[in-house]
Design an enzyme around this catalytic site. Sequence first.
Site, PDB file in Angstrom:
ATOM      1  N   ASN A  81       0.805  -1.225   0.000  1.00  0.00           N
ATOM      2  CA  ASN A  81       0.000   0.000   0.000  1.00  0.00           C
ATOM      3  C   ASN A  81       0.833   1.268   0.000  1.00  0.00           C
ATOM      4  OD1 ASN A  81      -1.680  -2.089   2.134  1.00  0.00           O
ATOM      5  ND2 ASN A  81      -2.549  -1.556   0.152  1.00  0.00           N
ATOM      6  N   VAL A  88       1.770   6.990   0.433  1.00  0.00           N
ATOM      7  CA  VAL A  88       0.909   6.020   1.105  1.00  0.00           C
ATOM      8  C   VAL A  88      -0.469   6.032   0.434  1.00  0.00           C
ATOM      9  CG1 VAL A  88      -0.233   5.456   3.292  1.00  0.00           C
ATOM     10  CG2 VAL A  88       2.128   6.298   3.285  1.00  0.00           C
ATOM     11  N   CYS A  89      -0.985   4.833   0.199  1.00  0.00           N
ATOM     12  CA  CYS A  89      -2.300   4.688  -0.425  1.00  0.00           C
ATOM     13  C   CYS A  89      -3.201   3.893   0.516  1.00  0.00           C
ATOM     14  CB  CYS A  89      -2.161   3.978  -1.770  1.00  0.00           C
ATOM     15  SG  CYS A  89      -3.738   3.758  -2.611  1.00  0.00           S
ATOM     16  N   ILE A  90      -3.964   4.624   1.334  1.00  0.00           N
ATOM     17  CA  ILE A  90      -4.972   3.996   2.184  1.00  0.00           C
ATOM     18  C   ILE A  90      -6.257   4.808   2.066  1.00  0.00           C
ATOM     19  CG2 ILE A  90      -3.419   2.845   3.808  1.00  0.00           C
ATOM     20  CD1 ILE A  90      -3.779   5.176   5.743  1.00  0.00           C
TER      21      ILE A  90
END
Length: 157
Positions: A81, A88-90
């Site tokens: 992620n 950051v990819c959330i």
Amino acid sequence: MASQASLLLQKQLKDLCKNPVDGFSAGLVDENNIFEWSVTIIGPPDTLYEGGFFNAIMSFPPNYPNSPPTVKFTSEIWHPNVYPDGRVCISILHPPGDDPNGYELASERWMPVHTVESIVLSIISMLSSPNDESPANVEAANGERQEMNSRGRLAAA
């Protein structure tokens, strides 16, 4: 608008200094810019990241908290992620409202009630439980699957 964001960020920084949270520390990159924070996350126990110290920059938009900050690791990190460039990819860092791709519920995306603390705790949770169904780093996701498969075979043996 920026002054409201500035006041809110000053309050959140003061609260974190007064009541530190286990697992991370946060401060300003430059004392004259409340919109850019330096964050250090300690790798959570019982994960591949245990014992590591991971630095990131959290950049807040002028209309915070109506829009989410961006978080980018400056330390090298290999995670499903986290994009190869460190971003950051959330879900909680995605713009508020309905997901145009239909993958996330609006309730999983950014909401103005989130704080620096809730964001960093979500990142720590991400380190503990990667989402490899929708990876930002496909190679890391494939590595995570291979690691889990090999652990499963070891546990079954």
